[in-house]
Design a protein around this motif. Sequence first.
Motif, PDB file in Angstrom:
ATOM      1  N   UNK A   1       0.777  -1.284  -0.042  1.00 59.33           N
ATOM      2  CA  UNK A   1      -0.058   0.072   0.052  1.00 59.33           C
ATOM      3  C   UNK A   1       0.898   1.245  -0.146  1.00 59.33           C
ATOM      4  N   UNK A   2       2.009   1.153   0.561  1.00 58.48           N
ATOM      5  CA  UNK A   2       2.859   2.206   0.690  1.00 58.48           C
ATOM      6  C   UNK A   2       3.759   2.442  -0.583  1.00 58.48           C
ATOM      7  N   UNK A   3       3.893   1.291  -1.367  1.00 59.60           N
ATOM      8  CA  UNK A   3       4.472   1.391  -2.576  1.00 59.60           C
ATOM      9  C   UNK A   3       3.319   2.317  -3.666  1.00 59.60           C
ATOM     10  N   UNK A   4       2.090   1.793  -3.413  1.00 53.38           N
ATOM     11  CA  UNK A   4       1.036   2.431  -4.125  1.00 53.38           C
ATOM     12  C   UNK A   4       0.794   4.107  -3.717  1.00 53.38           C
ATOM     13  N   UNK A   5       1.037   4.191  -2.788  1.00 52.79           N
ATOM     14  CA  UNK A   5       0.950   5.706  -2.138  1.00 52.79           C
ATOM     15  C   UNK A   5       1.904   6.472  -2.926  1.00 52.79           C
ATOM     16  N   UNK A   6       3.104   5.774  -2.738  1.00 52.02           N
ATOM     17  CA  UNK A   6       4.179   6.746  -3.609  1.00 52.02           C
ATOM     18  C   UNK A   6       4.166   6.741  -5.144  1.00 52.02           C
ATOM     19  N   UNK A   7       3.677   5.863  -5.728  1.00 52.05           N
ATOM     20  CA  UNK A   7       3.234   5.753  -6.989  1.00 52.05           C
ATOM     21  C   UNK A   7       2.448   6.717  -7.600  1.00 52.05           C
ATOM     22  N   UNK A   8       1.278   6.942  -6.677  1.00 55.11           N
ATOM     23  CA  UNK A   8       0.149   7.880  -7.114  1.00 55.11           C
ATOM     24  C   UNK A   8       0.440   9.138  -6.516  1.00 55.11           C
TER      25      UNK A   8
END
Length: 321
Positions: free
Chosen positions: A122-129
């Motif tokens: 979820x943190x990975x998706x947060x940084x990506x978006x």
Amino acid sequence: MADRHWGNQTAITEFIILGFGDLPDLKILLFLMFQVIYMATVAGNILIVVLIVADQHLHTPMYFFLGNLSCLETCYISTTLPRMLASLLTGDKTISVNGCITQLYFCGSLACTECYLLAAMSYDRYLAICKPLHYSALMNSRFCFQLAAGSWLNGCLVTAIFVLFLSQLIFCGPNEIDHFYCDSIPLMELSCSDTHLVILLDFIFVSVFTLPPFLLTLISYVCIIATILRIPSTTGKQKAFSTCSSHLIVVTVFYGSIMIAYLLPKHDTLRDLNKVVSLCYTVLTPLVNPLIYSLRNREVKEALWKAVSKYVAFTKTCRNS
């Protein structure tokens, strides 16, 4: 059954896992159903790992974590279903105390590790978006490895400490666990020792080690949804949401079923419902993980199609030669 005498009490050496024993007419049907689920789950998750390793286009942080998750799901379902399948097939519901505690350790450590892996994803998706310009710099290979290794290490060590204290309890009867695997709460209910310290330790570990990754996952998705809603175009919103929708479904099923299972009142009338809900995070989540990520993800579908095409071409070459 061999017993050990403990003072004036007799410490039992075996438990009886009742499982779904109150449905004897459905034993064969349950065996076939869980057998198919187990084979499909293991095959699906191993396929995802193979695709991620083999396809260069999938060598990204998101798929690195997905590969870890698929490995974990394969191990997770293997800690419960094979034992339950053997019980349904042979009718032998007994398990040694040490075997039960060992199963509890692996179930607990893998569940805890999954919480951390889902938080990392979820943190990975947060940084990506939300931080696309800094994504490559922040989510580098070293940081990805540290997050994954930390997830596995935390899950294993925390559960090991808890199980070490739990193993000191004395069990002197009754010895029937009304569940389909060795869970901590039914196990502590059977102990004739003082369980206050173990219950307190369980609460502390859940609060300190399991609650933070859940909150990080929750906060990440609050920020993600807020960022997506600020995107002016509908196409942009759909594209941004599609990158995290698969993970959001897995998170919802996993945490939703765990919360329902552990927040349900512990009445005898709700024990069967508790078993069904527990199946969601021990069996359903590992099963739907490869389905969700393959059916809703264009990159995985393309990698699968390329792998199938190469296999077909290889078989044709072998036949012609």
